[in-house]
Every structure is written in C-alpha cells, then in structure tokens.
Design a protein around this motif. Sequence first.
Motif, PDB file in Angstrom:
ATOM      1  N   LEU A  65       5.579 -11.379  14.923  1.00  0.00           N
ATOM      2  CA  LEU A  65       5.738  -9.929  14.952  1.00  0.00           C
ATOM      3  C   LEU A  65       6.179  -9.432  16.325  1.00  0.00           C
ATOM      4  N   LEU A  66       5.758 -10.130  17.365  1.00  0.00           N
ATOM      5  CA  LEU A  66       6.186  -9.767  18.716  1.00  0.00           C
ATOM      6  C   LEU A  66       7.694  -9.968  18.871  1.00  0.00           C
ATOM      7  N   LEU A  67       8.231 -11.020  18.280  1.00  0.00           N
ATOM      8  CA  LEU A  67       9.679 -11.240  18.301  1.00  0.00           C
ATOM      9  C   LEU A  67      10.410 -10.095  17.607  1.00  0.00           C
ATOM     10  N   LEU A  68       9.904  -9.677  16.446  1.00  0.00           N
ATOM     11  CA  LEU A  68      10.511  -8.551  15.723  1.00  0.00           C
ATOM     12  C   LEU A  68      10.450  -7.275  16.558  1.00  0.00           C
ATOM     13  N   CYS A  69       9.343  -7.110  17.250  1.00  0.00           N
ATOM     14  CA  CYS A  69       9.170  -5.953  18.123  1.00  0.00           C
ATOM     15  C   CYS A  69      10.246  -5.929  19.203  1.00  0.00           C
ATOM     16  N   GLY A  70      10.493  -7.080  19.818  1.00  0.00           N
ATOM     17  CA  GLY A  70      11.514  -7.172  20.857  1.00  0.00           C
ATOM     18  C   GLY A  70      12.911  -6.928  20.336  1.00  0.00           C
TER      19      GLY A  70
END
Length: 204
Positions: A65-70
């Motif tokens: 989810l952090l990757l999607l956030c970025g």
Amino acid sequence: MNTTNQNRTPILKIILGNILIAFAYAKWMKPHIIINGGVTSLAMILNRITSLDLLYYTYGLTFLLLLLCGLFLGRQNMFRSFLSSLCYTCFFAFFYKVVPFNACLWLPLDFLFSCLFIATGYYCCLSANASTVGMDVIALIIHKYYPKLKIASIIRLLNIVILMIGFFVFGLYSVVIGILFSVCYSYLLQWLLNWKENSSLQEN
C-alpha cells in the motif's frame, strides 16, 4: 505559529494517530477477533488460512500500500505515509508482542473504545496529509479522481468487501461485529473530518 511548529505538528499527529490505532488493533480488535476490513483484518484472515505469523502479513500489505501511495498520492503524502506506516508497524508489534497486559474489559466497552481510538487515529493521520497505509490509501486514491465520493464512505465500502471474505474464515459472529464496527467508526471519522472542514471554512 512559527515554521518549526508548523512542520512539527503533522508529525506529532501522525505518531499519536498510529499509537491509538495500533493499541486498538493489538489490544482489543485482535483478542476479540473483530475484523473490520482494514489491513490488519486482512492480515488476520491470511494468518488464519496459512498460519504464517500475523506480523509478516501486516508488514507485507503495508509495504504494498505504501508503494501505491507513492505512485498516486504525491511526494509529501508519500513521506508522511512512510512515517505513518513505520509508526504503525512498530507500535503494533510493540503492543502485540512486547506489552503483556490484557486491555480487554467487556466486549461492548472494548468495542466503543476501539471505535474512538481508531476513528481518532485515522483523523489525526488524514488531517496531517498522511494515510495510515491501510484501506485509506485506496480511499484517498479513489477520492483524488472522484472527489464527490467521501473518504469515510469509500473506506466503509472497502471494509465491508473484506468482511465478506472474512465470513468464510471467521464465521458470522466476527463479521456481524466487524460490520457494526466499520459503520460506527467510519461515521465517527466522517464527523471529525466534517468538523475539521467546517473549522477551516470559518477561519477563512
């Protein structure tokens, strides 16, 4: 308020928000097996299916989810969300593995405390322009492209979808309580967000 305090306030809000969320999940949600459709709930489902440690799934889903956030929410949100995810994983591991005491008192009371802690924690992070790197990441991405859709409503819908999956793993009891929880805390979160929006309008 000077620049230093302006920069410090969002960071403090993110840390406080994740302390509240992590405590609620580790000390009330997990012991009562309340799945509300968030990342930890999805991790609980995968943990029950495969028996792999809950923390591994929590870390893996948080990283995804952090990757999607970025990719979708910008650099500032990415940095603050990274801080948020780091805080959550550390505090959750601390409360889940290290702190030995049992915080459970009585299910209805624990339910209310969980709603209050998690809604307030989400509010602290969202109002600091950070996600909790949970289902709110998906909600923020959808809201970015469809601003008429309210963040809390999207989170509630995503939670219910995960709860339907959880039905086949944990049964009806956990799902019914989880749905009630998702509705209660998301409405409380929406009230807090509306209050913030109204306060901002009055200041302007």
